[in-house]
Write an enzyme that holds these catalytic residues in place. Structure first.
Site, PDB file in Angstrom:
ATOM      1  N   TYR A  50       0.835  -1.198   0.000  1.00 61.78           N
ATOM      2  CA  TYR A  50       0.000   0.000   0.000  1.00 61.78           C
ATOM      3  C   TYR A  50       0.875   1.257   0.000  1.00 61.78           C
ATOM      4  CZ  TYR A  50      -3.532  -3.450   1.434  1.00 61.78           C
ATOM      5  OH  TYR A  50      -4.344  -4.557   1.512  1.00 61.78           O
ATOM      6  N   ARG A 245     -17.228   7.995  10.066  1.00 61.88           N
ATOM      7  CA  ARG A 245     -17.506   6.689   9.439  1.00 61.88           C
ATOM      8  C   ARG A 245     -16.867   5.555  10.230  1.00 61.88           C
ATOM      9  NH1 ARG A 245     -16.553   7.816   2.990  1.00 61.88           N
ATOM     10  NH2 ARG A 245     -18.540   8.847   2.584  1.00 61.88           N
TER      11      ARG A 245
HETATM   12  N1  NAP Z   1      -5.523  -8.944   1.206  1.00 62.38           N
HETATM   13  C1  NAP Z   1      -5.871  -8.286   0.121  1.00 62.38           C
HETATM   14  O1  NAP Z   1      -5.543  -8.674  -1.012  1.00 62.38           O
HETATM   15  C2  NAP Z   1      -6.698  -7.042   0.268  1.00 62.38           C
HETATM   16  C3  NAP Z   1      -7.342  -6.495  -0.852  1.00 62.38           C
HETATM   17  C4  NAP Z   1      -8.125  -5.351  -0.676  1.00 62.38           C
HETATM   18  C5  NAP Z   1      -8.249  -4.789   0.593  1.00 62.38           C
HETATM   19  N2  NAP Z   1      -7.587  -5.311   1.660  1.00 62.38           N
HETATM   20  C6  NAP Z   1      -7.681  -4.708   3.019  1.00 62.38           C
HETATM   21  O2  NAP Z   1      -9.072  -4.551   3.340  1.00 62.38           O
HETATM   22  C7  NAP Z   1      -9.316  -3.181   3.663  1.00 62.38           C
HETATM   23  C8  NAP Z   1     -10.739  -2.798   3.315  1.00 62.38           C
HETATM   24  O3  NAP Z   1     -10.988  -2.937   1.946  1.00 62.38           O
HETATM   25  P1  NAP Z   1     -11.093  -1.703   0.927  1.00 62.38           P
HETATM   26  O4  NAP Z   1     -10.332  -0.552   1.477  1.00 62.38           O
HETATM   27  O5  NAP Z   1     -10.707  -2.249  -0.392  1.00 62.38           O
HETATM   28  O6  NAP Z   1     -12.649  -1.382   0.843  1.00 62.38           O
HETATM   29  P2  NAP Z   1     -13.843  -1.174   1.867  1.00 62.38           P
HETATM   30  O7  NAP Z   1     -13.360  -1.193   3.260  1.00 62.38           O
HETATM   31  O8  NAP Z   1     -14.910  -2.099   1.455  1.00 62.38           O
HETATM   32  O9  NAP Z   1     -14.316   0.303   1.473  1.00 62.38           O
HETATM   33  C9  NAP Z   1     -13.510   1.421   1.715  1.00 62.38           C
HETATM   34  C10 NAP Z   1     -14.213   2.631   1.088  1.00 62.38           C
HETATM   35  O10 NAP Z   1     -15.478   2.822   1.719  1.00 62.38           O
HETATM   36  C11 NAP Z   1     -15.576   4.132   2.257  1.00 62.38           C
HETATM   37  N3  NAP Z   1     -16.290   3.998   3.531  1.00 62.38           N
HETATM   38  C12 NAP Z   1     -15.854   3.436   4.674  1.00 62.38           C
HETATM   39  N4  NAP Z   1     -16.811   3.476   5.629  1.00 62.38           N
HETATM   40  C13 NAP Z   1     -17.886   4.048   5.064  1.00 62.38           C
HETATM   41  C14 NAP Z   1     -19.187   4.370   5.526  1.00 62.38           C
HETATM   42  N5  NAP Z   1     -19.573   4.092   6.773  1.00 62.38           N
HETATM   43  N6  NAP Z   1     -20.065   4.987   4.658  1.00 62.38           N
HETATM   44  C15 NAP Z   1     -19.679   5.279   3.394  1.00 62.38           C
HETATM   45  N7  NAP Z   1     -18.463   4.985   2.890  1.00 62.38           N
HETATM   46  C16 NAP Z   1     -17.570   4.377   3.720  1.00 62.38           C
HETATM   47  C17 NAP Z   1     -14.156   4.612   2.426  1.00 62.38           C
HETATM   48  O11 NAP Z   1     -14.064   6.010   2.268  1.00 62.38           O
HETATM   49  P3  NAP Z   1     -13.340   6.982   3.347  1.00 62.38           P
HETATM   50  O12 NAP Z   1     -11.997   6.423   3.639  1.00 62.38           O
HETATM   51  O13 NAP Z   1     -13.298   8.284   2.626  1.00 62.38           O
HETATM   52  O14 NAP Z   1     -14.245   7.017   4.555  1.00 62.38           O
HETATM   53  C18 NAP Z   1     -13.449   3.912   1.275  1.00 62.38           C
HETATM   54  O15 NAP Z   1     -13.595   4.665   0.087  1.00 62.38           O
HETATM   55  C19 NAP Z   1      -8.250  -2.446   2.874  1.00 62.38           C
HETATM   56  O16 NAP Z   1      -8.117  -1.092   3.277  1.00 62.38           O
HETATM   57  C20 NAP Z   1      -7.055  -3.323   3.119  1.00 62.38           C
HETATM   58  O17 NAP Z   1      -6.522  -3.083   4.414  1.00 62.38           O
HETATM   59  C21 NAP Z   1      -6.838  -6.449   1.525  1.00 62.38           C
END
Ligand code: NAP
Length: 281
Positions: A50, A245
């Site tokens: 990241y 959030r």
């Molecule tokens: N192992 C892997 O291959 C892998 C792959 C992908 C992700 N990950 C991990 O999983 C974590 C989570 O996945 P992700 O970041 O892909 O997606 P996610 O958590 O599903 O979604 C994050 C997005 O949702 C928004 N958000 C968060 N809470 C919200 C709420 N209550 N209402 C509206 N919007 C909201 C955030 O915006 P704001 O930040 O602006 O609030 C951000 O744009 C990652 O950050 C990473 O640590 C791991």
């Protein structure tokens, strides 16, 4: 800190993908991670990938501000890229992550996804790190059941402790793990870390989900998260850089869903009826 007890006690952690990418956002991101820690989030997920280590630096600054006295209660998770996952590469990646995070051990070190390095080599590196006290546990990510079984068979052959978790894409938009991976992990008492539980934020905007959530006094994001962690064997790691959030997401941990709600959700996002390749983001 016992990893399984942290996962049991806390079903919602914090993701950090896309943090550390812009200088302008860094201060707010550090403040958001610190806010999460102060609100009791114990599981923080990051990766060397990241922002090329930038997200780990953000987490490191937040951990420093939070204070070393809390370190034992936290579960800091980071990941090695598959192309680095030789014995020596795994060790070097861990040491670099620890420097960026400003801590002297990781609670959990994951192989980010399967690459070309034989499992034996990665496991030799992980075992050496554990021996030196630089990691407490290891695990994998983006492993479907066949790969997980093969990984565990390799661990057994090498006489090593078993993998602590498998972090996969699991959300209302990606229910594939329910077909066989999640039941197998539950049977093995291995917690699943659910990444992208909000579908990259998309689920928070789903009007039909919001319509189910609203009479329950929940937001669509909270309903999506409460659903993801409903079984107790799953830890979700939603990412947010917005303190309000983060609070909203954390409140989902206490929500219990009734049979009617579950049925309404199943009608919108059907359960998998056959095996499909594991979805990956
Ligand atoms: N192992 C892997 O291959 C892998 C792959 C992908 C992700 N990950 C991990 O999983 C974590 C989570 O996945 P992700 O970041 O892909 O997606 P996610 O958590 O599903 O979604 C994050 C997005 O949702 C928004 N958000 C968060 N809470 C919200 C709420 N209550 N209402 C509206 N919007 C909201 C955030 O915006 P704001 O930040 O602006 O609030 C951000 O744009 C990652 O950050 C990473 O640590 C791991």
């Amino acid at each position: 800190m016992n990893l399984l007890s942290v996962f049991k006690a806390q079903t919602i952690g914090l993701g950090t993908w896309h943090m550390g990418e812009s200088r302008a956002a860094a201060q707010a991101e550090v403040a958001a991670v610190l806010h999460a820690l102060e609100r009791g989030v114990r599981v923080i997920d990051t990766a060397e990938m990241y922002a090329d280590g930038g997200a780990e630096r953000i987490v490191g600054q937040a951990l420093k501000a939070y204070g070393a006295q809390h370190r034992d209660s936290l579960c800091i998770v980071t990941k090695v890229l598959p192309m680095h996952a030789t014995r020596e590469g795994t060790i070097a990646a861990c040491e670099a992550s620890l420097r960026r995070l400003g801590i002297d051990y990781l609670d959990l070190f994951l192989l980010h996804w399967e690459g070309n390095v034989p499992y034996e080599r990665t496991l030799e590196g992980l075992a050496a790190l554990r021996e030196r006290g630089l990691i407490r546990h290891w695990g994998v990510s983006n492993f479907d059941l066949a790969e997980l079984d093969a990984w565990r068979a390799t661990e057994r052959r090498l006489g090593l402790q078993s993998c602590a978790t498998n972090q996969v894409y699991y959300s209302l938009l990606a229910r594939g793990p329910e077909f066989d991976l999640l039941p197998a992990m539950v049977a093995q008492r291995m917690p699943l870390m659910a990444y992208t539980p909000l579908g990259s934020g998309e689920l928070a905007q789903h009007a039909p989900l919001a319509a189910i959530a609203q009479p329950l006094g929940l937001t669509a994001a909270q309903l999506a998260l409460a659903w993801t962690v409903r079984s107790g064997g799953v830890v979700a790691i939603p990412k947010s850089s917005t303190p309000a959030r983060i609070d909203e997401n954390l409140a989902a941990a206490a929500v219990k869903l009734g049979a009617d709600t579950m049925a309404a959700i199943d009608a919108l996002y059907p359960q998998p009826k056959r095996k499909r390749p594991l979805a990956m983001i």
